[in-house]
Design a protein around this motif. Structure first.
Motif, PDB file in Angstrom:
ATOM      1  N   VAL A  66       0.832  -1.205   0.000  1.00 14.30           N
ATOM      2  CA  VAL A  66       0.000   0.000   0.000  1.00 14.30           C
ATOM      3  C   VAL A  66       0.865   1.252   0.000  1.00 14.30           C
ATOM      4  O   VAL A  66       0.664   2.176  -0.806  1.00 14.30           O
ATOM      5  CB  VAL A  66      -0.956  -0.008   1.205  1.00 14.30           C
ATOM      6  N   ALA A  67       1.858   1.305   0.887  1.00 15.25           N
ATOM      7  CA  ALA A  67       2.720   2.490   0.984  1.00 15.25           C
ATOM      8  C   ALA A  67       3.536   2.693  -0.291  1.00 15.25           C
ATOM      9  O   ALA A  67       3.729   3.831  -0.743  1.00 15.25           O
ATOM     10  CB  ALA A  67       3.650   2.354   2.195  1.00 15.25           C
ATOM     11  N   GLN A  68       4.003   1.595  -0.891  1.00 11.68           N
ATOM     12  CA  GLN A  68       4.828   1.719  -2.095  1.00 11.68           C
ATOM     13  C   GLN A  68       4.006   2.239  -3.270  1.00 11.68           C
ATOM     14  O   GLN A  68       4.467   3.078  -4.052  1.00 11.68           O
ATOM     15  CB  GLN A  68       5.453   0.360  -2.432  1.00 11.68           C
ATOM     16  N   LYS A  69       2.784   1.745  -3.404  1.00  7.86           N
ATOM     17  CA  LYS A  69       1.942   2.208  -4.516  1.00  7.86           C
ATOM     18  C   LYS A  69       1.490   3.651  -4.305  1.00  7.86           C
ATOM     19  O   LYS A  69       1.379   4.423  -5.270  1.00  7.86           O
ATOM     20  CB  LYS A  69       0.755   1.272  -4.699  1.00  7.86           C
ATOM     21  N   LEU A 149      -5.486  -3.693   2.944  1.00 11.07           N
ATOM     22  CA  LEU A 149      -4.664  -4.464   3.861  1.00 11.07           C
ATOM     23  C   LEU A 149      -3.546  -5.151   3.081  1.00 11.07           C
ATOM     24  O   LEU A 149      -3.809  -5.879   2.130  1.00 11.07           O
ATOM     25  CB  LEU A 149      -5.539  -5.518   4.570  1.00 11.07           C
ATOM     26  N   ASN A 150      -2.293  -4.887   3.463  1.00 10.81           N
ATOM     27  CA  ASN A 150      -1.168  -5.547   2.789  1.00 10.81           C
ATOM     28  C   ASN A 150      -1.322  -7.055   2.846  1.00 10.81           C
ATOM     29  O   ASN A 150      -1.760  -7.595   3.867  1.00 10.81           O
ATOM     30  CB  ASN A 150       0.152  -5.141   3.465  1.00 10.81           C
ATOM     31  N   PRO A 151      -0.968  -7.761   1.762  1.00 12.38           N
ATOM     32  CA  PRO A 151      -0.310  -7.279   0.543  1.00 12.38           C
ATOM     33  C   PRO A 151      -1.260  -6.901  -0.579  1.00 12.38           C
ATOM     34  O   PRO A 151      -0.832  -6.757  -1.721  1.00 12.38           O
ATOM     35  CB  PRO A 151       0.523  -8.498   0.142  1.00 12.38           C
ATOM     36  N   HIS A 152      -2.552  -6.758  -0.267  1.00 13.63           N
ATOM     37  CA  HIS A 152      -3.554  -6.529  -1.325  1.00 13.63           C
ATOM     38  C   HIS A 152      -4.083  -5.106  -1.236  1.00 13.63           C
ATOM     39  O   HIS A 152      -5.180  -4.863  -0.713  1.00 13.63           O
ATOM     40  CB  HIS A 152      -4.691  -7.543  -1.208  1.00 13.63           C
ATOM     41  N   ASP A 184       2.452 -18.596   1.673  1.00  7.83           N
ATOM     42  CA  ASP A 184       3.035 -18.531   3.017  1.00  7.83           C
ATOM     43  C   ASP A 184       3.345 -17.084   3.406  1.00  7.83           C
ATOM     44  O   ASP A 184       3.031 -16.645   4.517  1.00  7.83           O
ATOM     45  CB  ASP A 184       4.302 -19.384   3.064  1.00  7.83           C
ATOM     46  N   SER A 185       3.932 -16.339   2.482  1.00 13.82           N
ATOM     47  CA  SER A 185       4.294 -14.950   2.764  1.00 13.82           C
ATOM     48  C   SER A 185       3.064 -14.067   2.941  1.00 13.82           C
ATOM     49  O   SER A 185       2.960 -13.296   3.901  1.00 13.82           O
ATOM     50  CB  SER A 185       5.167 -14.417   1.623  1.00 13.82           C
ATOM     51  N   TYR A 186       2.112 -14.195   2.024  1.00 14.51           N
ATOM     52  CA  TYR A 186       0.938 -13.325   2.053  1.00 14.51           C
ATOM     53  C   TYR A 186       0.049 -13.603   3.265  1.00 14.51           C
ATOM     54  O   TYR A 186      -0.512 -12.676   3.861  1.00 14.51           O
ATOM     55  CB  TYR A 186       0.117 -13.492   0.771  1.00 14.51           C
ATOM     56  N   THR A 187      -0.093 -14.865   3.644  1.00 13.51           N
ATOM     57  CA  THR A 187      -0.942 -15.160   4.799  1.00 13.51           C
ATOM     58  C   THR A 187      -0.322 -14.640   6.094  1.00 13.51           C
ATOM     59  O   THR A 187      -1.049 -14.241   7.022  1.00 13.51           O
ATOM     60  CB  THR A 187      -1.214 -16.665   4.917  1.00 13.51           C
ATOM     61  N   THR A 188       0.996 -14.611   6.155  1.00 12.94           N
ATOM     62  CA  THR A 188       1.646 -14.012   7.323  1.00 12.94           C
ATOM     63  C   THR A 188       1.335 -12.522   7.399  1.00 12.94           C
ATOM     64  O   THR A 188       0.971 -12.000   8.461  1.00 12.94           O
ATOM     65  CB  THR A 188       3.175 -14.221   7.253  1.00 12.94           C
ATOM     66  N   LEU A 189       1.454 -11.822   6.264  1.00 12.07           N
ATOM     67  CA  LEU A 189       1.143 -10.395   6.228  1.00 12.07           C
ATOM     68  C   LEU A 189      -0.323 -10.132   6.544  1.00 12.07           C
ATOM     69  O   LEU A 189      -0.651  -9.198   7.290  1.00 12.07           O
ATOM     70  CB  LEU A 189       1.484  -9.823   4.855  1.00 12.07           C
ATOM     71  N   MET A 190      -1.207 -10.948   5.995  1.00  8.20           N
ATOM     72  CA  MET A 190      -2.632 -10.769   6.249  1.00  8.20           C
ATOM     73  C   MET A 190      -2.959 -10.972   7.721  1.00  8.20           C
ATOM     74  O   MET A 190      -3.725 -10.200   8.316  1.00  8.20           O
ATOM     75  CB  MET A 190      -3.437 -11.737   5.389  1.00  8.20           C
ATOM     76  N   ALA A 191      -2.393 -12.013   8.324  1.00  8.95           N
ATOM     77  CA  ALA A 191      -2.648 -12.282   9.745  1.00  8.95           C
ATOM     78  C   ALA A 191      -2.156 -11.132  10.614  1.00  8.95           C
ATOM     79  O   ALA A 191      -2.841 -10.701  11.554  1.00  8.95           O
ATOM     80  CB  ALA A 191      -1.985 -13.593  10.152  1.00  8.95           C
ATOM     81  N   GLN A 192      -0.979 -10.623  10.303  1.00  8.92           N
ATOM     82  CA  GLN A 192      -0.442  -9.499  11.063  1.00  8.92           C
ATOM     83  C   GLN A 192      -1.330  -8.268  10.927  1.00  8.92           C
ATOM     84  O   GLN A 192      -1.612  -7.573  11.902  1.00  8.92           O
ATOM     85  CB  GLN A 192       0.977  -9.183  10.594  1.00  8.92           C
ATOM     86  N   GLY A 193      -1.772  -8.004   9.698  1.00  7.73           N
ATOM     87  CA  GLY A 193      -2.643  -6.856   9.466  1.00  7.73           C
ATOM     88  C   GLY A 193      -3.972  -6.980  10.181  1.00  7.73           C
ATOM     89  O   GLY A 193      -4.473  -6.012  10.774  1.00  7.73           O
ATOM     90  N   LEU A 194      -4.569  -8.161  10.139  1.00  6.45           N
ATOM     91  CA  LEU A 194      -5.840  -8.373  10.847  1.00  6.45           C
ATOM     92  C   LEU A 194      -5.661  -8.207  12.352  1.00  6.45           C
ATOM     93  O   LEU A 194      -6.514  -7.623  13.031  1.00  6.45           O
ATOM     94  CB  LEU A 194      -6.373  -9.773  10.525  1.00  6.45           C
ATOM     95  N   HIS A 195      -4.559  -8.719  12.860  1.00 12.29           N
ATOM     96  CA  HIS A 195      -4.292  -8.600  14.298  1.00 12.29           C
ATOM     97  C   HIS A 195      -4.142  -7.132  14.707  1.00 12.29           C
ATOM     98  O   HIS A 195      -4.689  -6.709  15.739  1.00 12.29           O
ATOM     99  CB  HIS A 195      -3.030  -9.376  14.655  1.00 12.29           C
ATOM    100  N   GLU A 196      -3.417  -6.367  13.893  1.00 15.98           N
ATOM    101  CA  GLU A 196      -3.232  -4.948  14.198  1.00 15.98           C
ATOM    102  C   GLU A 196      -4.547  -4.185  14.173  1.00 15.98           C
ATOM    103  O   GLU A 196      -4.690  -3.171  14.860  1.00 15.98           O
ATOM    104  CB  GLU A 196      -2.246  -4.336  13.197  1.00 15.98           C
ATOM    105  N   ARG A 197      -5.497  -4.665  13.395  1.00 20.29           N
ATOM    106  CA  ARG A 197      -6.806  -4.011  13.329  1.00 20.29           C
ATOM    107  C   ARG A 197      -7.794  -4.539  14.367  1.00 20.29           C
ATOM    108  O   ARG A 197      -8.966  -4.183  14.350  1.00 20.29           O
ATOM    109  CB  ARG A 197      -7.389  -4.179  11.925  1.00 20.29           C
TER     110      ARG A 197
END
Length: 263
Positions: A66-69, A149-152, A184-197
């Motif tokens: 999100v930040a890069q785009k 939500l990263n990475p989407h 594996d990579s994307y689900t880690t990012l998604m889980a972290q993002g959901l947790h932060e929210r």
């Protein structure tokens, strides 16, 4: 009478180690007035090849999709943005459709969605949740910003976009092993993002959500029409959901162990 300035377009592409794909991506948008590549310290020839093809290249730390785009969108010279990933190509028929809008000054809307057609293990996938997979990629940056939500990430317009008819071509994975690594990579990012929210995983998420995803992909969206690839993708879609909520549950458990409730 002075004519209004013609709207111009910047193609914005974010990259990391895309030397094998960046040339085809850039060649598909050569009609744009600017091509901007924002690269997050590739170790291959991505930046060199992009520059040789006429792109303006900025090297920048990776702070998430999100930040890069959003950075690329704001760093562009022009307000009209065509945002792509390096694994995407503007098909000739989509190019012609966008050029017609360009010649008309992009009148009638501030953004256009386009169907994305993905290539997987030797075949174009035309069913399931993979198609038409409408993506907002052509827009006036003055009418929104990147979010999600990263990475989407997704660009959120302040009004309803219109739709184009022809497809944006997508080559999401180099091979099957790459697909598994991305899950594996994307689900880690998604889980972290959901947790932060503040999202919490429940047992019902693990028991039911993967099956819902499979049924939607394979039956409701006719993924079965893509043969064994459709079945494989439906299974992997369910696997993705299962891993995402499992990882979210693990994060929750680790947090409870680190910060136990007071007695």
């Amino acid at each position: 009478m002075t004519q209004p300035a013609r709207a111009r377009v910047s193609a914005c592409i974010i990259t990391f180690n895309e030397a094998d794909r960046i040339a085809d991506c850039i060649r598909s948008v050569e009609w744009c007035d600017e091509i901007l590549v924002v690269d997050s310290h590739s170790a291959d020839r991505t930046r060199e090849l992009a520059a040789l093809l006429g792109a303006r290249v900025i090297e920048r730390d990776w702070l998430g999709n999100v930040a890069q785009k959003e950075f690329a969108t704001r760093a562009a010279k022009h307000d009209w943005i065509l945002s792509l990933d390096a694994d995407e190509r503007v098909s000739p028929v989509l190019r012609d459709e966008m050029l017609a809008l360009y010649d008309a000054g992009f009148s009638g809307a501030v953004g256009w969605e386009m169907p994305r057609l993905s290539h997987y293990l030797g075949r174009w996938i035309q069913h399931g949740t993979w198609y038409p997979d409408y993506c907002l990629r052509l827009f006036d940056r003055r009418h929104g910003r990147w979010g999600g939500l990263n990475p989407h990430g997704r660009f959120a317009l302040d009004r309803k976009p219109h739709r184009l008819r022809n497809p944006l071509l997508h080559y999401p994975y180099r091979d099957f092993a790459d697909h598994l690594r991305r899950i594996d990579s994307y689900t880690t990012l998604m889980a972290q993002g959901l947790h932060e929210r503040g999202r919490r995983a429940r047992l019902s998420d693990l028991l039911f959500r993967p099956w819902v995803r499979f049924v939607r992909f394979y039956f409701l969206k006719a993924g079965f029409l893509d043969g064994w690839r459709g079945l494989l993708l439906a299974c992997l879609a369910a696997h993705y959901v299962c891993r995402k909520y499992t990882k979210l549950m693990v994060v929750q458990r680790a947090e409870r162990l680190a910060f136990p409730p007071p007695v």
